[in-house]
Design a protein around this motif. Structure first.
Motif, PDB file in Angstrom:
ATOM      1  N   ALA A 196     -56.929   9.807  51.126  1.00 21.01           N
ATOM      2  CA  ALA A 196     -55.941  10.956  50.788  1.00 21.01           C
ATOM      3  C   ALA A 196     -56.782  11.930  50.711  1.00 21.01           C
ATOM      4  O   ALA A 196     -56.719  12.781  50.560  1.00 21.01           O
ATOM      5  CB  ALA A 196     -55.151  10.699  50.118  1.00 21.01           C
ATOM      6  N   VAL A 197     -58.128  11.632  49.799  1.00 18.89           N
ATOM      7  CA  VAL A 197     -58.564  12.214  49.413  1.00 18.89           C
ATOM      8  C   VAL A 197     -60.090  13.220  49.781  1.00 18.89           C
ATOM      9  O   VAL A 197     -60.447  12.219  50.977  1.00 18.89           O
ATOM     10  CB  VAL A 197     -59.470  12.107  47.868  1.00 18.89           C
ATOM     11  CG1 VAL A 197     -60.124  12.782  47.164  1.00 18.89           C
ATOM     12  CG2 VAL A 197     -58.154  11.412  47.036  1.00 18.89           C
ATOM     13  N   ALA A 246     -57.882  20.998  52.152  1.00 19.33           N
ATOM     14  CA  ALA A 246     -56.735  20.174  51.441  1.00 19.33           C
ATOM     15  C   ALA A 246     -55.684  20.800  50.082  1.00 19.33           C
ATOM     16  O   ALA A 246     -56.175  22.277  50.440  1.00 19.33           O
ATOM     17  CB  ALA A 246     -57.588  19.382  50.695  1.00 19.33           C
ATOM     18  N   THR A 247     -55.087  19.760  49.466  1.00 20.24           N
ATOM     19  CA  THR A 247     -54.799  20.884  48.471  1.00 20.24           C
ATOM     20  C   THR A 247     -55.431  20.491  47.211  1.00 20.24           C
ATOM     21  O   THR A 247     -54.963  19.420  47.150  1.00 20.24           O
ATOM     22  CB  THR A 247     -52.727  20.477  48.068  1.00 20.24           C
ATOM     23  OG1 THR A 247     -53.048  18.685  48.671  1.00 20.24           O
ATOM     24  CG2 THR A 247     -52.748  20.685  49.339  1.00 20.24           C
ATOM     25  N   PRO A 248     -55.668  20.957  46.340  1.00 21.60           N
ATOM     26  CA  PRO A 248     -55.012  23.104  46.228  1.00 21.60           C
ATOM     27  C   PRO A 248     -56.271  23.002  47.343  1.00 21.60           C
ATOM     28  O   PRO A 248     -57.500  23.127  46.598  1.00 21.60           O
ATOM     29  CB  PRO A 248     -54.926  23.171  44.467  1.00 21.60           C
ATOM     30  CG  PRO A 248     -55.964  22.200  44.217  1.00 21.60           C
ATOM     31  CD  PRO A 248     -56.460  20.918  45.063  1.00 21.60           C
ATOM     32  N   HIS A 249     -56.182  24.365  47.851  1.00 25.53           N
ATOM     33  CA  HIS A 249     -57.357  25.105  48.675  1.00 25.53           C
ATOM     34  C   HIS A 249     -56.940  26.725  48.276  1.00 25.53           C
ATOM     35  O   HIS A 249     -55.813  27.161  48.309  1.00 25.53           O
ATOM     36  CB  HIS A 249     -57.145  24.990  50.096  1.00 25.53           C
ATOM     37  CG  HIS A 249     -58.725  25.815  50.629  1.00 25.53           C
ATOM     38  ND1 HIS A 249     -58.953  24.630  52.019  1.00 25.53           N
ATOM     39  CD2 HIS A 249     -59.612  26.808  50.350  1.00 25.53           C
ATOM     40  CE1 HIS A 249     -60.388  25.149  52.449  1.00 25.53           C
ATOM     41  NE2 HIS A 249     -60.478  26.256  51.229  1.00 25.53           N
ATOM     42  N   SER A 287     -62.006  20.801  37.487  1.00 26.84           N
ATOM     43  CA  SER A 287     -61.694  19.235  37.014  1.00 26.84           C
ATOM     44  C   SER A 287     -59.745  18.992  37.901  1.00 26.84           C
ATOM     45  O   SER A 287     -59.406  19.522  38.406  1.00 26.84           O
ATOM     46  CB  SER A 287     -61.098  19.089  35.939  1.00 26.84           C
ATOM     47  OG  SER A 287     -60.471  18.090  35.010  1.00 26.84           O
ATOM     48  N   ARG A 288     -60.433  17.691  37.827  1.00 28.15           N
ATOM     49  CA  ARG A 288     -59.259  16.660  38.484  1.00 28.15           C
ATOM     50  C   ARG A 288     -58.464  16.178  38.106  1.00 28.15           C
ATOM     51  O   ARG A 288     -56.873  15.457  38.381  1.00 28.15           O
ATOM     52  CB  ARG A 288     -60.246  15.507  39.485  1.00 28.15           C
ATOM     53  CG  ARG A 288     -60.044  14.628  38.446  1.00 28.15           C
ATOM     54  CD  ARG A 288     -61.329  13.482  39.914  1.00 28.15           C
ATOM     55  NE  ARG A 288     -61.789  12.346  39.225  1.00 28.15           N
ATOM     56  CZ  ARG A 288     -60.958  11.506  39.109  1.00 28.15           C
ATOM     57  NH1 ARG A 288     -60.120  10.935  39.693  1.00 28.15           N
ATOM     58  NH2 ARG A 288     -61.684  10.778  38.026  1.00 28.15           N
ATOM     59  N   PHE A 289     -58.378  16.448  36.601  1.00 32.02           N
ATOM     60  CA  PHE A 289     -57.379  16.423  35.369  1.00 32.02           C
ATOM     61  C   PHE A 289     -56.461  16.987  34.985  1.00 32.02           C
ATOM     62  O   PHE A 289     -56.775  18.065  35.118  1.00 32.02           O
ATOM     63  CB  PHE A 289     -57.917  15.420  34.519  1.00 32.02           C
ATOM     64  CG  PHE A 289     -59.364  14.016  34.796  1.00 32.02           C
ATOM     65  CD1 PHE A 289     -58.662  13.139  35.779  1.00 32.02           C
ATOM     66  CD2 PHE A 289     -60.304  14.712  34.200  1.00 32.02           C
ATOM     67  CE1 PHE A 289     -59.625  12.615  36.221  1.00 32.02           C
ATOM     68  CE2 PHE A 289     -61.607  13.407  35.029  1.00 32.02           C
ATOM     69  CZ  PHE A 289     -61.071  12.148  35.232  1.00 32.02           C
ATOM     70  N   GLU A 290     -55.220  16.526  34.022  1.00 29.17           N
ATOM     71  CA  GLU A 290     -54.308  17.901  33.578  1.00 29.17           C
ATOM     72  C   GLU A 290     -55.007  18.482  32.199  1.00 29.17           C
ATOM     73  O   GLU A 290     -54.708  19.415  32.458  1.00 29.17           O
ATOM     74  CB  GLU A 290     -53.345  16.436  33.409  1.00 29.17           C
ATOM     75  CG  GLU A 290     -52.523  17.279  32.499  1.00 29.17           C
ATOM     76  CD  GLU A 290     -50.290  16.312  32.362  1.00 29.17           C
ATOM     77  OE1 GLU A 290     -49.768  16.748  31.587  1.00 29.17           O
ATOM     78  OE2 GLU A 290     -51.028  15.347  31.990  1.00 29.17           O
ATOM     79  N   GLY A 307     -59.342  17.658  46.657  1.00 22.28           N
ATOM     80  CA  GLY A 307     -57.770  17.032  46.533  1.00 22.28           C
ATOM     81  C   GLY A 307     -57.502  16.620  47.880  1.00 22.28           C
ATOM     82  O   GLY A 307     -58.168  15.828  47.817  1.00 22.28           O
ATOM     83  N   CYS A 308     -56.360  16.255  48.679  1.00 25.25           N
ATOM     84  CA  CYS A 308     -56.362  15.419  49.085  1.00 25.25           C
ATOM     85  C   CYS A 308     -56.174  16.313  50.349  1.00 25.25           C
ATOM     86  O   CYS A 308     -55.223  17.569  50.798  1.00 25.25           O
ATOM     87  CB  CYS A 308     -54.422  15.178  48.724  1.00 25.25           C
ATOM     88  SG  CYS A 308     -54.073  14.266  47.056  1.00 25.25           S
TER      89      CYS A 308
END
Length: 415
Positions: free
Chosen positions: A16-17, A171-174, A193-196, A228-229
């Motif tokens: 997915a990534v 991908a999302t986000p773009h 960052s890929r984290f919250e 992203g995905c």
């Protein structure tokens, strides 16, 4: 408790990534140039890649407000940010926690943000939905946007993906940021960052570009990689069908278990959230709810989750029980199979052999009143965090599992 995401580590969704770098368009006769560093995803042959300085492509898309939106609707804005987001992607979920306040902060200064969902629901495998209660359909976009607190338009492009191809959504986000003349001045990620956790961000790329453009300055870093995905193109529906067929071909394992074995399962010494469902082939509600349980297991199959089933059929019914499980394709994901093998475990489907139902109740869940089906969620360490006697509402159970696992990647998760 709110969520077990800091305890329940999860692997990235298989396939997915995408980690990509935005590139200039290739000569038309040759089609789009390959993207450096591309891991997965990519663009269809009829898509383009916008270069810095290119004009914003026109679009006409249905928003979650029920009306058609066009590029001209936003002509008054000093800056226009077209950002591709999705309901299902944890990278997108994390980026949105910064994107929403960014849109609010700069709206009065002339920034307009328009979000587009590029994904075809038919191009998404069920195991790519493990970080969200929702799929990427138009109707569920409305629910997701409400939950997430979107303050900007959210448009659907999943049926024909015209905008996704025109902009070159990898991908999302773009993010695509255009100046007042609607020339592309920044393209790439929201941030690094890929984290919250906001503290995990070290480079606020999209925000920096907005600040510089509003100040009349050129963008210092005008291109960044897109993390992203990958965009779920309509053409991926064949891959989805192949994944389903592969799942159906997996062998089903069924082992016998006694009360002591059930007690060990209830202690849950793994690091995974464990769903335990007690059922029987002669129990109509059990049989009716079983497909939804398997669907949930597949959905979160690439996360730290496992579904254990315990049949209360007579031991002599073992062939019939296994046949039912085979018909339901009650098998663990490939990732989970590897983890189970490393732990010396095989089957996740069991047939209870004890004569005493009381012994089973005491071993599994003393609060279980006795009737079938009975379902519990057991956190690592053995705490029951959800229980339901009788047929469980699949939507309620799905929401609870996603709540406990969390909608984001966390620093503890393995890449």
């Amino acid at each position: 408790m709110n969520r077990l995401s800091n305890v329940l580590a999860a692997a990235l969704l298989a396939g997915a990534v995408s980690l990509t770098a935005a590139e200039s368009p290739a000569p038309k006769k040759k089609g789009p140039a390959p993207v450096k560093g591309e891991v997965s995803g990519g663009l269809p042959p009829d898509a383009r890649r916008l270069a810095l300085g290119d004009a914003a492509p026109e679009f006409k898309l249905l928003g979650i407000d029920g009306r058609q939106h066009t590029l001209a609707d936003y002509k008054a804005a000093k800056l226009l940010m077209v950002v591709f987001l999705s309901n299902h992607c944890p990278y997108s979920h994390a980026a949105e926690t910064r994107l929403i306040p960014l849109a609010q902060e700069f709206k009065s200064k002339g920034l307009e943000v328009v979000a587009i969902n590029p994904n075809s629901p038919d191009g998404i495998r069920i195991d790519e939905l493990g970080y969200s209660k929702y799929n990427d359909s138009y109707e569920e976009m409305k629910l997701y946007a409400k939950d997430a607190g979107f303050t900007f338009p959210y448009l659907y492009d999943g049926d024909h993906q015209v905008a996704a191809k025109a902009y070159g959504c990898l991908a999302t986000p773009h993010v695509f940021l255009f100046d007042q003349e609607r020339k592309l001045r920044y393209v790439g990620r929201v941030d690094d960052s890929r984290f919250e956790d906001l503290k995990s961000v070290t480079s606020h790329d999209a925000r920096n570009a907005v600040v510089e453009l509003l100040a009349g300055k050129p963008v210092t870093t005008a291109k960044t990689i897109v993390m992203g995905c990958s965009t779920k193109w309509n053409s991926k529906r064949d891959d989805v069908a192949k994944a389903d067929e592969k799942w159906k071909a997996e062998p089903v394992a069924l082992d016998l278990i006694d009360a002591a074995g059930v007690a060990a399962l209830a202690k849950n010494s793994s690091n995974r959230l464990r769903l335990i469902n007690v059922w029987a082939t002669w129990c109509a509600p059990c049989v009716a709810e079983f497909p939804e349980l398997v669907s949930l297991s597949r959905r979160v199959g690439n996360r730290d989750f496992e579904m254990v089933t315990i049949s209360m059929d007579d031991a002599k019914m073992q062939p019939q029980v296994k046949r039912f499980l085979e018909q339901q394709h009650a098998v663990p994901s490939a990732r989970l199979k590897k983890l189970l093998a490393a732990e010396g475990r095989g089957a996740l489907n069991y047939l209870y052999t004890g004569a005493s139902s009381d012994a089973l109740v005491q071993a599994l869940d003393p609060e279980w009143p006795g009737p079938l089906p009975h379902t519990i969620l057991v956190a690592p360490g053995g705490k029951v965090v959800f229980r339901h006697n009788g047929a469980v509402d699949p939507e309620v159970l799905k929401r609870k599992v996603i709540e406990l696992l969390g909608p984001y990647y966390t620093p503890e998760e393995k890449r």
